[in-house]
Design a protein around this motif. Structure first.
Motif, short mmCIF file in Angstrom:
data_model
loop_
_atom_site.label_atom_id
_atom_site.label_comp_id
_atom_site.label_asym_id
_atom_site.label_seq_id
_atom_site.Cartn_x
_atom_site.Cartn_y
_atom_site.Cartn_z
N GLY A 251 1.08 -1.10 0.01
CA GLY A 251 -0.03 -0.12 0.03
C GLY A 251 0.95 1.34 -0.01
O GLY A 251 2.22 1.21 0.66
N GLU A 252 0.36 2.36 -0.83
CA GLU A 252 1.22 3.52 -0.50
C GLU A 252 0.57 4.39 0.31
O GLU A 252 1.35 5.30 0.79
N TYR A 253 -0.72 4.75 0.27
CA TYR A 253 -1.43 5.82 0.96
C TYR A 253 -2.60 5.45 1.89
O TYR A 253 -3.58 5.33 1.44
N PRO A 254 -2.36 4.74 3.27
CA PRO A 254 -1.01 5.17 3.99
C PRO A 254 -0.09 3.93 3.46
O PRO A 254 -0.74 2.81 2.99
N SER A 255 1.16 3.89 3.77
CA SER A 255 1.90 2.59 3.63
C SER A 255 1.57 1.41 4.40
O SER A 255 1.33 1.77 5.64
N CYS A 256 1.39 0.39 3.82
CA CYS A 256 0.75 -0.89 4.64
C CYS A 256 1.23 -2.31 3.94
O CYS A 256 1.81 -1.97 2.58
#
Length: 265
Positions: A251-256
């Motif tokens: 994930g980027e937004y948020p990072s996960c």
């Protein structure tokens, strides 16, 4: 300027010449296509396309035919002529083929798919008559699941279609996944057989369908490890807006990251 291609021609044989061409749109280009026994201007004595002015700025298809009056090795010549106004003439995808009394070609229009048990799916085919004569194409199949051929408008079922010379028709293969007796992910192949009534020409195409059924082998677990998304048996549906579920490995937004450091989420 001339551009030449050496070819072997047979006396009395019909040939179909196709190519795509375009210009920058300015007035001033013309072209002609001829054939002869040597790669020079004076030998270009046989006409395929007469001198024609061209200024189309999107690709157009040229399709014409000619008959060879002698057998031997010859040269096809493409001649482009311009005054000082136009910028370029583009030609691409040149095709020269013999035209038989009877010939046809089939084209698959949509790919293999998933079918829910008890439902049907339509596979579409184009059949084009490439021969000089009218023909009838007989339709048959080797199948595990129920299937029938239909006309493009859904009328039928049909077992053959009639085609005039150069005519193209669309037909449907309607494949049904049985309501009972199939398992989740079961694959069935149907071989479609197309045969000319007036010659020995035939072709075959294999259609592969995969059955979807309600999941029964509990517990159900889906970790989204495979790249295929949605996974087999899952459906994506947008009810509002334009966003949908998609598979991700980070994930980027948020990072996960995926749960338990698995391959996907």
């Amino acid at each position: 300027q001339w551009m030449y291609k050496e070819v072997d021609l047979a006396a009395g044989e019909s040939y179909d010449f196709n190519m795509w061409y375009k210009t920058d749109g300015a007035i001033g280009f013309s072209m002609e296509i001829k054939w002869g026994d040597a790669a020079n201007t004076s030998a270009m004595q046989n006409e395929i396309l007469p001198l024609t002015a061209v200024n189309n700025d999107i690709y157009e298809e040229l399709s014409t035919s000619f008959i060879s009056n002698e057998s031997g090795t010859y040269f096809i010549g493409i001649h482009g002529i311009a005054d000082n106004t136009p910028w370029y003439l583009c030609i691409d995808d040149i095709q020269l083929r013999t035209i038989a009394d009877y010939a046809f070609e089939t084209q698959r229009l949509n790919g293999d798919t998933l079918i829910y048990a008890g439902d049907s799916h339509d596979y579409f085919f184009n059949i084009e008559n490439l021969g000089l004569n009218d023909d009838q194409i007989n339709l048959s199949m080797s199948n595990e699941w129920p299937a029938e051929f239909f006309n493009a408008d859904g009328s039928g079922p049909i077992s053959s279609i009639s085609l005039q010379a150069d005519e193209i028709k669309t037909i449907i293969l309607r494949q049904t996944a049985p309501a009972t007796g199939v398992e989740f992910g079961e694959i069935s192949e149907t071989t479609c057989i197309f045969t000319s009534e007036n010659s020995s020409n035939s072709s075959q195409t294999i259609v592969t369908s995969t059955a979807l059924t309600a999941y029964q082998d509990f517990p159900l677990f889906e970790g989204f490890e495979a790249e295929l998304f949605p996974p087999l048996g899952w459906l994506n549906s947008i009810e509002n807006g334009d966003k949908n579920f998609e598979r991700s490995i980070l994930g980027e937004y948020p990072s996960c990251i995926p749960h338990d450091d698995s391959e996907g989420m």
